[in-house]
Design a protein around this motif. Structure first.
Motif, mmCIF file in Angstrom:
data_model
loop_
_atom_site.group_PDB
_atom_site.id
_atom_site.type_symbol
_atom_site.label_atom_id
_atom_site.label_comp_id
_atom_site.label_asym_id
_atom_site.label_seq_id
_atom_site.Cartn_x
_atom_site.Cartn_y
_atom_site.Cartn_z
ATOM 1 N N VAL A 115 -16.267 0.513 5.624
ATOM 2 C CA VAL A 115 -15.284 -0.635 5.062
ATOM 3 C C VAL A 115 -15.434 -1.854 5.896
ATOM 4 O O VAL A 115 -15.616 -1.901 7.146
ATOM 5 C CB VAL A 115 -14.020 -0.044 4.817
ATOM 6 N N ASN A 116 -15.791 -2.868 5.148
ATOM 7 C CA ASN A 116 -15.598 -4.476 6.070
ATOM 8 C C ASN A 116 -14.165 -4.699 6.141
ATOM 9 O O ASN A 116 -13.612 -5.116 4.993
ATOM 10 C CB ASN A 116 -16.147 -5.060 4.997
ATOM 11 N N GLN A 171 0.783 -8.818 -0.388
ATOM 12 C CA GLN A 171 1.518 -7.592 -1.112
ATOM 13 C C GLN A 171 0.885 -6.409 -1.052
ATOM 14 O O GLN A 171 1.598 -5.335 -0.951
ATOM 15 C CB GLN A 171 2.042 -8.003 -2.568
ATOM 16 N N THR A 172 -0.338 -6.283 -1.362
ATOM 17 C CA THR A 172 -1.219 -5.030 -1.097
ATOM 18 C C THR A 172 -1.084 -4.583 -0.036
ATOM 19 O O THR A 172 -0.861 -3.328 0.118
ATOM 20 C CB THR A 172 -2.656 -5.280 -1.768
ATOM 21 N N LEU A 173 -1.312 -5.260 1.191
ATOM 22 C CA LEU A 173 -1.481 -4.710 2.547
ATOM 23 C C LEU A 173 0.302 -4.161 2.696
ATOM 24 O O LEU A 173 0.176 -3.210 3.482
ATOM 25 C CB LEU A 173 -1.641 -5.959 3.569
ATOM 26 N N GLU A 220 -8.080 -1.150 3.718
ATOM 27 C CA GLU A 220 -7.517 -1.035 5.069
ATOM 28 C C GLU A 220 -6.142 -0.587 4.877
ATOM 29 O O GLU A 220 -5.582 0.494 5.700
ATOM 30 C CB GLU A 220 -7.675 -1.950 5.882
ATOM 31 N N ALA A 221 -5.336 -1.156 3.662
ATOM 32 C CA ALA A 221 -4.023 -0.768 3.565
ATOM 33 C C ALA A 221 -3.936 0.874 3.272
ATOM 34 O O ALA A 221 -3.194 1.475 3.723
ATOM 35 C CB ALA A 221 -3.525 -1.394 2.543
ATOM 36 N N LYS A 222 -5.053 1.287 2.499
ATOM 37 C CA LYS A 222 -5.092 2.630 2.254
ATOM 38 C C LYS A 222 -5.526 3.554 3.419
ATOM 39 O O LYS A 222 -5.237 4.771 3.599
ATOM 40 C CB LYS A 222 -6.086 2.939 0.848
#
Ligand code: NAD
Ligand code: UDP
Length: 319
Positions: free
Chosen positions: A137-138, A89-91, A148-150
């Motif tokens: 970022v990993n 959901q975050t992605l 990565e979403a951000k």
């Protein structure tokens, strides 16, 4: 009357933004699916004639009738335990959700500001972090789903700006705190205060030498308000540069709350950034903004808020 859509309206920052824009005389349309938010944060607005609320998941098509001058896109889980619990959901909210809102902004010719984060810098190798630092970022680490979403969110926002001439703004928010944070959301301030209030030991992750820089919510909202009014499309850091180790911060909480408990050490979560401090030169130069509330004053207000919660809320477990 200017009309503004605020996504994530029932969350911590979104609810404070609703209050601010209502008090500035805007017509505010709040939207939230309540996955990490709570209607009690905006309950006081339901009787306001210039406020309406849509219970909606923004990863699904977003439709708002009528004109729309501004969009503030703040919907996203924000605490590490939230986004580790709901990684997909975050992605999706950072990618599909942002795409939907940029599409809406394009159709409605609205100016859109998106909530990015200091997490785009990952575990930073540059200190303090300036906006031109690309980050560390990993992508496949546990925090990658949020970071990565951000990062994608920033890229698609700049693409809409460049290719579709949408008026966009990007705020990179550094750790912000204040009333209406969720007591059990796992972030360090509610965690420590909740532990002190329940008479539990304070849990320091790692050796406590990692740093954070905490910004009081009213300062954050002021920075966001000014950025929205500005004509600046590149990312702007908004945060308080007053950096502190988590160990020293735990000592401050012990003094503030008067707890007799001690600190206990737990393992550091994977990829937990070791240092974080915003360089706010850009915000100062472009927005004439800098934080006004020091940690002692902001923490006092925040502690009073948590103390006012009922004992059921204090003891509520999250699953
Ligand atoms: P929060 O969890 O309190 O609020 C987020 C809100 O978004 C919640 O009400 C949640 O229900 C809603 N939401 C999540 N997914 C949704 C979806 N698919 N559709 C509709 N609503 C959805 O978190 P917050 O601290 O208020 O953070 C708000 C924004 O600011 C987030 O985008 C976060 O990444 C960003 N941010 C916050 C901080 C901070 O220190 N608080 C730091 C950096 C960035
Ligand atoms: N932290 C801690 N004890 C806790 C919760 C968090 O020591 O009970 C640490 C965490 O490992 C991190 C810092 O406090 O180094 C800030 O954590 P938070 O989740 O508030 O924010 P973020 O890591 O996203 O900056």
């Amino acid at each position: 009357m200017k009309r503004i859509l605020i996504t994530g309206a029932a969350g911590f920052l979104g609810s404070h933004l609703c209050d601010r824009f209502i008090s500035e005389g805007y017509y505010v349309i709040g939207m939230d699916n309540l996955i990490t938010g709570d209607l009690k944060n905006i309950q006081h607005l339901f009787s306001h004639k210039d406020f309406e609320f849509y219970h909606h998941d923004i990863t699904k098509f977003v439709h708002i009738p009528g004109p729309l001058d501004y969009i503030l896109h703040f919907a996203s889980p924000a605490s590490p335990i939230d986004y580790l619990k709901i990684p997909i959901q975050t992605l999706k909210v950072g990618s599909l959700g942002t795409h939907n809102l940029l599409g809406l902004a394009r159709v409605k010719k609205s100016r859109i500001l998106i909530a990015s984060t200091s997490e785009v810098y990952g575990d930073p190798l540059v200190h303090p972090q300036t906006e031109d630092y690309y980050g560390n970022v990993n992508t496949i680490g546990p925090r990658g789903v949020y970071d990565e979403a951000k990062r994608f969110q920033e890229s698609i926002t700049m693409a809409y700006h460049t290719f579709h001439n949408v008026e966009t703004r990007i705020v990179r928010i550094f750790n912000t705190y204040g009333p209406r944070m969720r007591l059990n959301d796992g972030r360090v301030i509610p965690a420590f205060i909740g532990q002190a209030l329940r008479g539990e030991d304070l849990t320091i992750f790692g050796d406590g030498m990692q740093t954070r820089s905490f910004c009081y919510v009213d300062d954050q909202v002021e920075g966001i308000f000014r950025l929205l009014q500005s004509d600046y499309a590149l990312p702007v850091n908004i945060g308080n540069p007053d950096e502190i180790t988590i160990k020293d911060f735990a000592e401050e909480i012990i003094r503030l709350t008067g707890t007799k408990q001690k600190v206990v050490y737990h393992p550091l979560p994977v990829n937990d950034p070791l240092q974080r401090q915003p360089d706010i030169s850009r915000a100062k130069a472009i927005l004439g903004w800098e934080p006004k509330v020091d940690r002692a004053a902001g923490m006092k207000i925040t502690y009073d808020y948590f103390k006012s919660l009922s004992s059921e809320e204090l003891l509520k477990e999250e699953h």
